[in-house]
Design an enzyme around this catalytic site. Structure first.
Site, PDB file in Angstrom:
ATOM      1  CD  GLU A 132      -2.713  -1.563   2.282  1.00 42.79           C
ATOM      2  OE1 GLU A 132      -2.318  -1.076   3.368  1.00 42.79           O
ATOM      3  OE2 GLU A 132      -3.610  -2.414   2.215  1.00 42.79           O
ATOM      4  CG  ASP A 147      -3.339  -4.661   8.001  1.00 41.61           C
ATOM      5  OD1 ASP A 147      -2.475  -3.936   7.475  1.00 41.61           O
ATOM      6  OD2 ASP A 147      -4.473  -4.825   7.537  1.00 41.61           O
ATOM      7  CG  HIS A 150       0.370  -1.004   7.655  1.00 39.94           C
ATOM      8  ND1 HIS A 150       0.392  -0.157   6.563  1.00 39.94           N
ATOM      9  CD2 HIS A 150      -0.661  -1.863   7.445  1.00 39.94           C
ATOM     10  CE1 HIS A 150      -0.588  -0.488   5.732  1.00 39.94           C
ATOM     11  NE2 HIS A 150      -1.240  -1.514   6.248  1.00 39.94           N
TER      12      HIS A 150
END
Length: 588
Positions: free
Chosen positions: A335, A359, A525
């Site tokens: 991401e 995550d 994260h």
């Protein structure tokens, strides 16, 4: 050819001739040689080569000799200095005044000559001039003839050297954004001032259409692609398709997508570091790459709504092998979370091992686990744990299938063997991506990390008005009973890679409970590395002038520049903030 960054060793000496200096020359130079030998025999660069040291051309007793040393270091790509001495020297005359690299000073603890007095004097000069320096002073008095480096001194020298080398390895490299901001995630709003001023890095960016351009125009090595496709068919297991029936792709389409994601990996790698084979194929510009030490791929949603996702690419870039064999890993952020990418980079440069991107998804309390599974947590899991799970990609080294002394580890590529590579592949499958999330398809990575590995979870955050702050949580991976794991894991996405993590609690602050760790984590994260490296991270953060807002490292292991103590000795966290704020970024 780009040189490795080196550590410069500076033997300083009492400048008085006619007996004093002459009597100290051999001892002083031998101290420098012993430090250089310690570092070169213990530490390695990410490519596996021993770390190189440069020793000043002579002992340093006066300013001209300090200047000669400085000139040599400038030509030798020295990224940090260690000054050593067994005696009194002239403080500000012999110090290295380079403001943009780290400095450390080891003053020999002996009674014949006042090495400790010089250490205190020169550290005072460093503080006065605003040039931080780490002070190293052995706990026990040594005999003047003792050439051994005490264990406590070794530990500080190596901690300093590991962190200092990380600053040198980052300098003048790039972070490459492939795409832009993913789903409004703050970490993927890339801040060039942070990279430039704190890390000495530049930022580069390519649009994700660069992937389709290179595919359409054949800007990749076709021979490697055929070899890669054969290897993937023989070694990579396609997992169970969890999609509902109307979203399941045909076999023909899945086969096309395997070809697509392999090309994505090759193009992502070539974008980062280049590929001389492309020049042979007539693509000289693309062959150069972007000199990227770390990169990130936006993916969601503009790419993944239409094309296969980046999970395979991200997984194998962060892994230490592919169809070309065992190699060093890349550092690659899901991401395009640049801040988690930098967190991974810090970990990687300190350990030379691949990094888990995850995550920080769920806190499972003992009560919730018992309610859902009927199982009572025990051992390291007794206080609860965190579910670390990325949305589809993770280094295969994160399986924990590599071993050392019979225990699961994540280790440097030069220690890895083919049997461990096969174990990682055998314990991983690649299910078709969840098409409710990833409409364009692709293949996610699914495995379970082995338990009982010491790990450190790290996150860099940006705080408006302050700048970057770092948080660190040391702990252990867990192995839950199989039925408990499946019950909990299936409540999320069973096609993604899972790590169960129990942080080490201290009973205070953010580490009063596992819930408090989760509640104080600064972003969605975290970067997870093998080993308890919190102390090294704290040392590195102090070099970069990044305060640490949360950690569970024992106080006796904290090693920062000496002038940090002048900002206060009782509340070390507040003193750290004040020191970093006053001194400002390393490269500003």
């Amino acid at each position: 050819m780009i040189q490795h960054p080196r550590i410069g060793i500076r033997p300083t000496i009492d400048g008085r001739r006619q007996g004093v200096r002459e009597s100290l020359e051999v001892q002083t130079m031998n101290m420098a040689k012993s430090v250089a030998d310690l570092i070169s025999s213990t530490l390695k660069y990410p490519d596996g080569e021993p770390v190189e040291c440069v020793i000043s051309p002579s002992t340093i007793g006066r300013v001209p000799e300090a200047a000669a040393s400085h000139e040599l270091f400038k030509k030798s790509n020295v990224c940090a200095t260690i000054t050593v001495t067994p005696c009194w020297c002239y403080g500000s005359e012999t110090m290295d005044m380079s403001p943009d690299i780290p400095h450390a000073i080891w003053g020999f603890n002996g009674t014949e000559r006042p090495g400790a007095v010089y250490l205190a004097a020169v550290l005072a000069s460093h503080a006065q001039k605003g040039i931080p320096a780490f002070g190293i002073y052995g706990r026990d008095v040594q005999e003047a003839s003792d050439t051994a480096i005490p264990e406590d001194v070794k530990e500080k020298l190596l901690r300093y050297a590991r962190a200092a080398l990380a600053t040198g390895l980052m300098r003048d490299t790039a972070y490459l954004s492939m795409g832009s901001v993913s789903m409004g995630i703050g970490g993927s709003i890339v801040n060039p001032d942070f990279f430039q001023e704190y890390l000495g890095m530049r930022n580069e960016s390519v649009d994700m259409t660069e992937f389709t351009r290179r595919m359409d125009r054949g800007i990749y090595d076709p021979e490697e692609f055929e070899r890669a496709l054969k290897w993937v068919k023989e070694n990579v297991k396609e997992g169970f398709d969890h999609n509902r029936e109307d979203l399941v792709l045909s076999r023909e389409e899945k086969d096309r997508q395997w070809e697509f994601v392999i090309k994505m990996f090759m193009i992502g790698r070539d974008l980062m570091v280049g590929n001389p084979r492309l020049a042979e194929l007539g693509f000289e510009e693309e062959a150069v790459g972007h000199h990227a030490l770390v990169a990130g791929f936006q993916g969601q949603r503009q790419w993944t709504d239409h094309f296969p996702n980046g999970d395979f690419m991200e997984t194998f870039l962060n892994t230490q092998f592919d169809w070309n064999g065992i190699r060093k890993p890349f550092v690659f952020a899901t991401e395009n979370d640049s801040l988690n990418g930098v967190s991974m980079l810090f970990n990687y440069l300190l350990t030379n091992t691949p990094q888990i991107f995850a995550d920080v998804r769920t806190y499972w309390s003992p009560e919730a686990v018992e309610r859902v599974t009927g199982y009572t947590l025990e051992g390291r899991a007794a206080a609860g744990f965190l579910h670390l799970i990325n949305s589809g990609s993770c280094t295969l080294d994160g399986t924990g299938q590599a071993t050392r002394d019979g225990k699961p580890v994540m280790k440097p590529f030069w220690e890895l063997d083919e049997s461990e590579v096969q174990a990682m592949l055998e314990n991983t499958d690649f299910p078709p991506a969840n098409r409710e999330y990833f409409r364009g398809g692709g293949f996610s990575t699914r495995f379970l990390t082995k338990g009982d590995m010491p790990v450190t979870m790290v996150r860099l955050n940006l705080l408006k008005g302050v700048g970057p702050v770092l948080q660190i949580a040391e702990g252990y991976t867990l192995e839950l009973p199989e039925d408990v794991h499946h019950t909990l894991d299936n409540r999320t996405d069973p096609g993604w890679p899972t790590t169960w993590f129990a942080p080490r609690l201290t009973g205070k602050g953010a580490f009063k409970s596992v819930y408090d760790v989760m509640n104080n984590w600064g972003a969605n994260h975290g970067a997870i590395t093998y080993g308890h490296i919190g102390a090294d991270l704290i040392t590195l953060a102090s070099m970069l002038r990044i305060p640490v807002n949360m950690h569970n490292v024992p106080e006796e292991d904290i090693f920062r520049p000496k002038n940090w103590s002048l900002f206060g000795t009782e509340d070390l966290e507040s003193a750290d903030y004040r020191a970093c704020q006053l001194l400002g970024p390393l490269h500003k």
